[in-house]
Scaffold this motif. Sequence first.
Motif, short mmCIF file in Angstrom:
data_model
loop_
_atom_site.label_atom_id
_atom_site.label_comp_id
_atom_site.label_asym_id
_atom_site.label_seq_id
_atom_site.Cartn_x
_atom_site.Cartn_y
_atom_site.Cartn_z
N SER A 74 -69.18 -8.78 10.36
CA SER A 74 -69.67 -7.40 10.35
C SER A 74 -69.47 -6.73 9.00
CB SER A 74 -68.96 -6.58 11.44
OG SER A 74 -69.42 -6.95 12.73
N TYR A 75 -68.29 -6.90 8.40
CA TYR A 75 -68.02 -6.22 7.13
C TYR A 75 -68.84 -6.77 5.97
CZ TYR A 75 -64.00 -3.71 9.09
OH TYR A 75 -63.19 -2.87 9.81
N SER A 76 -69.21 -8.05 6.02
CA SER A 76 -69.96 -8.62 4.90
C SER A 76 -71.27 -9.27 5.34
CB SER A 76 -69.11 -9.66 4.16
OG SER A 76 -67.99 -9.07 3.56
N TYR A 77 -71.24 -10.08 6.40
CA TYR A 77 -72.40 -10.87 6.78
C TYR A 77 -73.43 -10.11 7.62
CZ TYR A 77 -69.08 -14.83 6.06
OH TYR A 77 -68.16 -15.71 5.58
N ALA A 78 -73.12 -8.89 8.03
CA ALA A 78 -73.89 -8.22 9.08
C ALA A 78 -75.40 -8.31 8.90
CB ALA A 78 -73.46 -6.75 9.18
N PHE A 79 -75.87 -8.12 7.69
CA PHE A 79 -77.31 -8.02 7.47
C PHE A 79 -77.85 -9.10 6.54
CE2 PHE A 79 -75.55 -3.65 8.00
CZ PHE A 79 -75.99 -3.44 9.31
N TRP A 80 -77.15 -10.19 6.44
CA TRP A 80 -77.58 -11.26 5.53
C TRP A 80 -78.85 -11.95 5.99
CZ3 TRP A 80 -72.92 -14.66 3.55
CH2 TRP A 80 -72.15 -13.89 2.67
N SER A 81 -79.67 -12.29 5.04
CA SER A 81 -80.86 -13.12 5.28
C SER A 81 -80.48 -14.58 5.14
CB SER A 81 -81.93 -12.78 4.22
OG SER A 81 -81.44 -13.12 2.92
N TRP A 82 -81.41 -15.48 5.45
CA TRP A 82 -81.15 -16.90 5.26
C TRP A 82 -80.88 -17.22 3.79
CZ3 TRP A 82 -79.25 -21.24 6.41
CH2 TRP A 82 -79.59 -22.40 5.70
N ALA B 69 -73.63 -3.18 13.14
CA ALA B 69 -72.54 -3.33 12.16
C ALA B 69 -71.18 -3.41 12.83
CB ALA B 69 -72.55 -2.15 11.19
N PHE B 70 -71.14 -3.47 14.17
CA PHE B 70 -69.87 -3.44 14.89
C PHE B 70 -69.75 -4.57 15.91
CE2 PHE B 70 -70.99 0.80 13.49
CZ PHE B 70 -69.86 1.15 12.76
N SER C 9 -80.63 -4.24 2.90
CA SER C 9 -80.48 -5.47 3.68
C SER C 9 -80.43 -5.17 5.17
CB SER C 9 -79.22 -6.23 3.25
OG SER C 9 -78.05 -5.50 3.55
N ALA C 10 -79.86 -4.02 5.53
CA ALA C 10 -79.86 -3.61 6.94
C ALA C 10 -81.27 -3.28 7.41
CB ALA C 10 -78.94 -2.41 7.12
N LEU C 11 -81.99 -2.51 6.61
CA LEU C 11 -83.35 -2.11 6.99
C LEU C 11 -84.29 -3.30 7.11
CD1 LEU C 11 -83.77 1.11 4.82
CD2 LEU C 11 -83.15 0.94 7.24
N ASN C 12 -84.00 -4.36 6.36
CA ASN C 12 -84.85 -5.56 6.44
C ASN C 12 -84.81 -6.20 7.82
OD1 ASN C 12 -85.56 -5.27 3.75
ND2 ASN C 12 -84.06 -6.75 3.01
N LEU D 288 -81.39 3.11 13.72
CA LEU D 288 -80.12 2.57 14.20
C LEU D 288 -79.41 1.72 13.15
CD1 LEU D 288 -80.86 1.56 17.92
CD2 LEU D 288 -79.06 3.09 17.12
N VAL D 289 -80.15 0.82 12.50
CA VAL D 289 -79.48 -0.07 11.56
C VAL D 289 -79.02 0.70 10.32
CG1 VAL D 289 -80.65 -2.17 12.34
CG2 VAL D 289 -81.66 -0.83 10.50
N ARG D 290 -79.78 1.70 9.91
CA ARG D 290 -79.34 2.50 8.76
C ARG D 290 -78.06 3.26 9.09
NH1 ARG D 290 -81.67 5.21 3.78
NH2 ARG D 290 -80.31 7.01 3.45
N ARG D 291 -78.02 3.88 10.25
CA ARG D 291 -76.82 4.60 10.65
C ARG D 291 -75.64 3.65 10.82
NH1 ARG D 291 -79.44 8.96 14.93
NH2 ARG D 291 -79.99 10.53 13.34
N ASN D 292 -75.87 2.48 11.38
CA ASN D 292 -74.81 1.49 11.51
C ASN D 292 -74.23 1.15 10.14
OD1 ASN D 292 -74.32 -0.53 14.18
ND2 ASN D 292 -75.97 0.96 14.36
N SER D 293 -75.11 0.92 9.17
CA SER D 293 -74.65 0.52 7.84
C SER D 293 -73.83 1.61 7.18
CB SER D 293 -75.85 0.15 6.95
OG SER D 293 -76.62 1.29 6.60
N LEU D 294 -74.17 2.87 7.41
CA LEU D 294 -73.46 3.98 6.77
C LEU D 294 -72.21 4.39 7.55
CD1 LEU D 294 -76.52 6.16 5.68
CD2 LEU D 294 -75.10 4.69 4.25
#
Length: 833
Positions: A142-150, A200-201, A693-696, A706-712
Amino acid sequence: MKPPEWCSFLVLPILLVTASQEEYTDVLPTPDVMKAAVESLLTRLLHHRGRDFTVEIEGLTEGKDYFKVHGEGVEGQPVRVWAGTGVAAALGVMTYLKYLCNASVSWEANQLSNLPDVWPEGTVESQLLDRYRYYSNPCVFSYSYAFWSWERWEKEIDLMALMGINLALALNGEEAIWREVYRDLGLTEKELEEHFAGYAFLAWGRMGNLERWGGPLSIYWQEEKLKLQKRIVARMRELGMLTVLPGFSGHVPKGILRVFPTANITRLHAWGHFSEPYTRTYFLNPQDPLFEKIAEAFIKKITRELGSDHFYLVDPFNEMNPVSSDLTYLEGVSQAIYGALQKGDPEAVWVTQGWMFYSDSGFWQKPQARAYLTAVPQGKMLVLDLVAEVSPQYGRLESYFGQPFIFCLLNNYGGVRGIFGNANVLLKNLADARQFPNSTLVGTGMTPEGIGSNYVIFDLLSEMSWRSHMRDIREWAVQYSRRRYGIQDENLEDAWKLLMSSIYNCSEPVRYHGKYTPLMLRPRLNPKTKMWYYLKDFVRAWDLLIGTAKEQMRRQNNQESRLVNTIMKPTEASLRGRIIGVPCKRNEDQRESEMCKFLKKEYFKSLISTNGEINRGVHLLEEETLKYDLVEVTRELMQLAAVDVIKTLIRSYRKRDITAIEDSSNQLQELISDMNMILGSNSNYLLGSWVQSALNWSNDTQEHTLVRRNSLYQISLWGPNGEILDYAVKQWNGVMERYVAPRWSAFSEALLKAVKSDVAVDMAKFKATVFEAVEKPFAEDLDTFYPSSPIGDSVKLAVRMHEKYRPLFTRRKLMKQYMKLRAEFEEPRMRRG
């Protein structure tokens, strides 16, 4: 280049082989599969030069992995690689690149631009000391990998292989499997929406700490993450890594009670200051028959989708104590969990984090730990001694009463920024673990909650997979500097010797260094600070890094001037105005033509290629490793400078000095603005990259929100009301401007208002005000654009910040801190004497 001394002989292992190790039956891919995977990795890493390496995977030798890499030192001759597995081959190549080619790879930046034209002569070889080299932590997902692409995952897996990792946690996409399991049991989509944590959680939803917060989690996300997981585990296995998949820990949706009203389910206590409906999650007693039914269904479904290496992470009591300390209860719970795992996979090995034995040591006394650990057959449980670099638990718990364990380095909490390490303590604790009587140690591990900083400490641990000991950390620092920047420079080497002996060498049991960074926390009247190193050494390292950059900039500027003059004022020697065969006339209008600009650039390049000294300087200024280090060290010193400004601000308030309060406030705002500027010059410090990366991952407008708010929220309030406020706050461009600066501005205004009204500042009112005016708006903001590409020159900005803020670290201040800290270090020795 002469190879280091250790390259000339085979490093012998010192690991004590225990009976429990024989229980493991690792299943690896064929040598051809691993060979092809390593060759592909080398192509990604070295491009066409990756084809210069020939790889042979020969299998383990008497159960031990190894590598041997040999270069002939002859042009056109390949570098030959022999290894037991794919990851050992990758580790061997990385060792050859590091010590014979002065190259480096890290999270922050790579240095591969200065490789020799002919691969150097020399051999590096070693048998690996431990069976396993483990990687990852549930929180980092969650702290680093949450929104990673391949694409980002591919780089990470490559780096893992180059570090020799062969046992890796793989948790992506498990919600898609759980959705299928729970739907089969009769739960509704609504009930699952109320169970799964948000984007993100997810880590804390998986561990049973909370539910629902940050959701609902879309089905699109769940399915796409499972697709990503399939690629991740496939690549890991091709390289010879074993994957640790999630198992069932007993944390269930509330809807289970509707379908199974008689199930033995209890509600756990609140976690992390959260309140309902986000906490007090539901725990199914492992001794209830329903537990085995759910666990078996999950294991069979996830292995159907992903295959299995028979390792499963199960942590039923992460920061959540069992309902009873009764030994019979704990033994029964443990037996039931393992029995359920075995029902789904007869070859299952239960992997458990030892975090609870550290964080909740009051509950997990020896009798409770013994009952829990020995209820599982020896060798069928693998314990991660999660924070062993600071507080290893294997000694207190008698080598986990016979269960195999992995010595782990945590280092980072919340993914916060901050230079931190405990190099000598880490090395000592690891050596002690290997020499512990009847030790069941089977490996080393890296378990940070967040990644992206302090890679040097993890690089050090990765080398301890083949080093039996470290002779001299200062000499290692010299070698690290050479490969970090690709050159031998005495000032840079001295800088790294100072860094490794000061800020990277904490000897105290410091946990979560982020709490000692007042600038990044909500303002208070009594900020916490702590320094475990001599500031004068750290500042000297800063001086050396900046001094090197300034000297290279001076040389470059002087050389550019000479070259421009040569081109702009051609002589008879330059063929009467013709340079490189192209006319460049003397009149002013024509001198600045596009052709002349082109010639300047090309002629400059041609001269640089023939001047080794200048070439090294230009090369160094363009190295991303130097740029990163200049920003990182400057950032650290600037936030330390902010501490003094903050203390002055608070003293001025206590003295009721309005002018001084205003001056300190202005100074602090200027410093924060400067930090925002220099952080914005490097891609490692951009809030915009995290948000983008979250919005992607968003599939529609609702998910976009939702993903933007999660990231912030994660990097600020953490919870809806600041339940774990600033635990994961980042020193990033964008965060400094929109979150940190407004908070300190509000604090200064509150102090000024109190002084002008001749009353004490109302901190409760301030907290409520700053929450509503700054913190919540930052987390909820859907409109602000944050750049996702760097702006500015990191080197020039670092030099500018050094010139501006270095005078704050006066000789008197540095000596005062030195004497104070030295007295603190000497006091325990005097008491012992």
